[in-house]
Design a protein around this motif. Structure first.
Motif, short mmCIF file in Angstrom:
data_model
loop_
_atom_site.label_atom_id
_atom_site.label_comp_id
_atom_site.label_asym_id
_atom_site.label_seq_id
_atom_site.Cartn_x
_atom_site.Cartn_y
_atom_site.Cartn_z
N GLU A 254 -8.69 2.74 5.09
CA GLU A 254 -7.41 2.40 5.72
C GLU A 254 -6.74 1.29 4.92
O GLU A 254 -7.31 0.22 4.73
CB GLU A 254 -7.61 1.93 7.16
N ALA A 255 -5.55 1.57 4.42
CA ALA A 255 -4.78 0.57 3.69
C ALA A 255 -3.71 -0.01 4.61
O ALA A 255 -2.89 0.72 5.16
CB ALA A 255 -4.12 1.20 2.46
N HIS A 256 -3.73 -1.32 4.78
CA HIS A 256 -2.74 -2.00 5.63
C HIS A 256 -1.51 -2.33 4.78
O HIS A 256 -1.56 -3.17 3.89
CB HIS A 256 -3.34 -3.27 6.21
N THR A 257 -0.41 -1.64 5.07
CA THR A 257 0.82 -1.82 4.32
C THR A 257 2.00 -1.77 5.29
O THR A 257 1.81 -1.94 6.50
CB THR A 257 0.94 -0.76 3.20
N TYR A 258 3.19 -1.54 4.79
CA TYR A 258 4.36 -1.53 5.67
C TYR A 258 5.45 -0.67 5.07
O TYR A 258 5.64 -0.64 3.84
CB TYR A 258 4.88 -2.96 5.87
N ARG A 259 6.16 0.03 5.94
CA ARG A 259 7.28 0.86 5.50
C ARG A 259 8.53 -0.01 5.48
O ARG A 259 9.17 -0.24 6.51
CB ARG A 259 7.45 2.04 6.47
#
Length: 364
Positions: A254-259
């Protein structure tokens, strides 16, 4: 006796190797990639950012019907492609165009589907990249099937199955994990958690400690990573791919990123999230972060950065020329690629259409 599942649990905090200021962060469990690998990732990041900007501009010009931008998520895109060997497979989503291009696909071919053409644009077998999947999570089952087939043939192939946080709420996601675990399929499930499934925030989708924890229920080890740190994503994915290849079965990352931008050009993100939520993520820009690290390390200077930018501009020009070119439709294409060999019914329909077209031409 309760089984020991500690080896399946992800780390308490997402793995991070480079902080937002571009400084190295020590992590004894993960090795920072070599400078050459990070420079390669930097060049791909510059291209991915330019690709996103150019494609979004083509939407505004009416040359593309839609474009789901991965702006801000490029670290995930680049690392996904770089962690794979040539014989491995990638199963992307509709938002993974940058990953497809990083895998070697011509960007014009990758954008054909979003232009509204009749096919996905590229040969999946040539690049080992499946067609982009718009329905959530359906490609995960296909990915597991390819991985299982590779295992049955004793091939060293690993399959990277990409999806977003919204896909983890779909039944196909759970079926894919369960099948892969039971049969030991060499597949890495890569979840880009960008906090939103269109307008639905993650908190309304799941109350699990993390999406990586979902693997425990199926016996699949999970790991969490800072999705805006390309060094960390590359390290974690490379480890997961290596484990799958060595026979350890499926892995979940799981990669924690943001749109950063809207879901697509048809979406108004201001209706469901405030601007002050977006600002902190802009400050964690993966491109700026890696740029800072490489400059601190003496591996990148202004001339080097300019060379990468020039390469990206050439690619943008290629995209403009290719996507902007009008395509002359062939009505006969309606009957091609439906079956490997045309059925009698298709032959009859094709003949009827050819007759009608000939009559129209004779009347002009």
């Amino acid at each position: 006796m309760t089984p020991d599942v500690r080896h399946l649990l992800p780390s308490d905090e997402p793995v991070r190797l480079i902080d937002s200021g571009g400084s190295s962060v020590g992590d004894p469990s993960h090795t920072l990639p070599e400078p050459a690998a990070l420079l390669r990732a930097y060049g791909a990041l510059v291209i991915a950012r330019r690709l996103n900007d150019q494609a979004s501009a083509l939407v505004r010009q009416g040359r593309l019907a839609v474009y789901p931008s991965s702006h801000g998520q490029e670290a995930c895109q680049v690392a996904a492609a770089q962690a794979l060997d040539d014989d491995d497979w990638m199963f992307p989503t509709y938002r993974d165009t940058a990953a497809i291009v990083a895998r070697g696909v011509d960007p014009v071919e990758a954008l054909v589907l979003l232009k509204g053409d009749w096919h996905s644009g590229y040969d999946p077998y040539q690049y080992r990249v499946a067609p982009q999947a718009t329905p959530l999570a359906t490609q995960l089952l296909h990915a597991v099937g390819v991985a299982h087939a590779a295992r049955l043939r004793s091939e060293p192939t690993v399959v990277l199955a990409m999806c977003g946080d919204g896909a983890t709420s779909e039944g196909d996601f759970h079926e894919a994990l369960n099948f892969a675990a039971v049969f030991g399929a060499p597949v890495v499930f890569f979840v880009q958690n960008n906090e939103y499934a269109i307008s639905v925030p993650l908190a309304r989708q799941s109350v699990a400690p993390s999406l990586a924890h979902k693997g425990v229920g199926y016996g699949v080890p999970g790991e969490r990573v800072d999705g805006n740190d390309v060094a960390a994503v590359l390290s974690v994915l490379s480890t997961a791919v290596s484990r799958a290849r060595s026979g350890d079965g499926p892995q979940l990352v799981e990669a924690h990123t943001y749109r950063i931008q809207a879901h697509t050009n048809a979406d108004d993100a201001s209706r469901y999230r405030p601007d002050d939520e977006v600002k902190p993520w802009i400050e964690r820009d993966p491109l700026v972060r890696l740029d800072g690290y490489l400059r601190h390390a003496g591996a990148l200077d202004d001339d080097g950065a300019a060379a990468y930018a020039e390469q990206a501009e050439r690619l943008a020009e290629h995209i403009r020329d290719g996507v902007g070119r009008d395509v002359e439709p062939r009505p006969e294409d309606l009957f091609d690629h439906v079956y490997a060999r045309r059925t009698p019914q298709l032959e009859e329909q094709a003949a009827m259409l050819a007759d009608e077209l000939a009559r129209e031409e004779s009347d002009v």
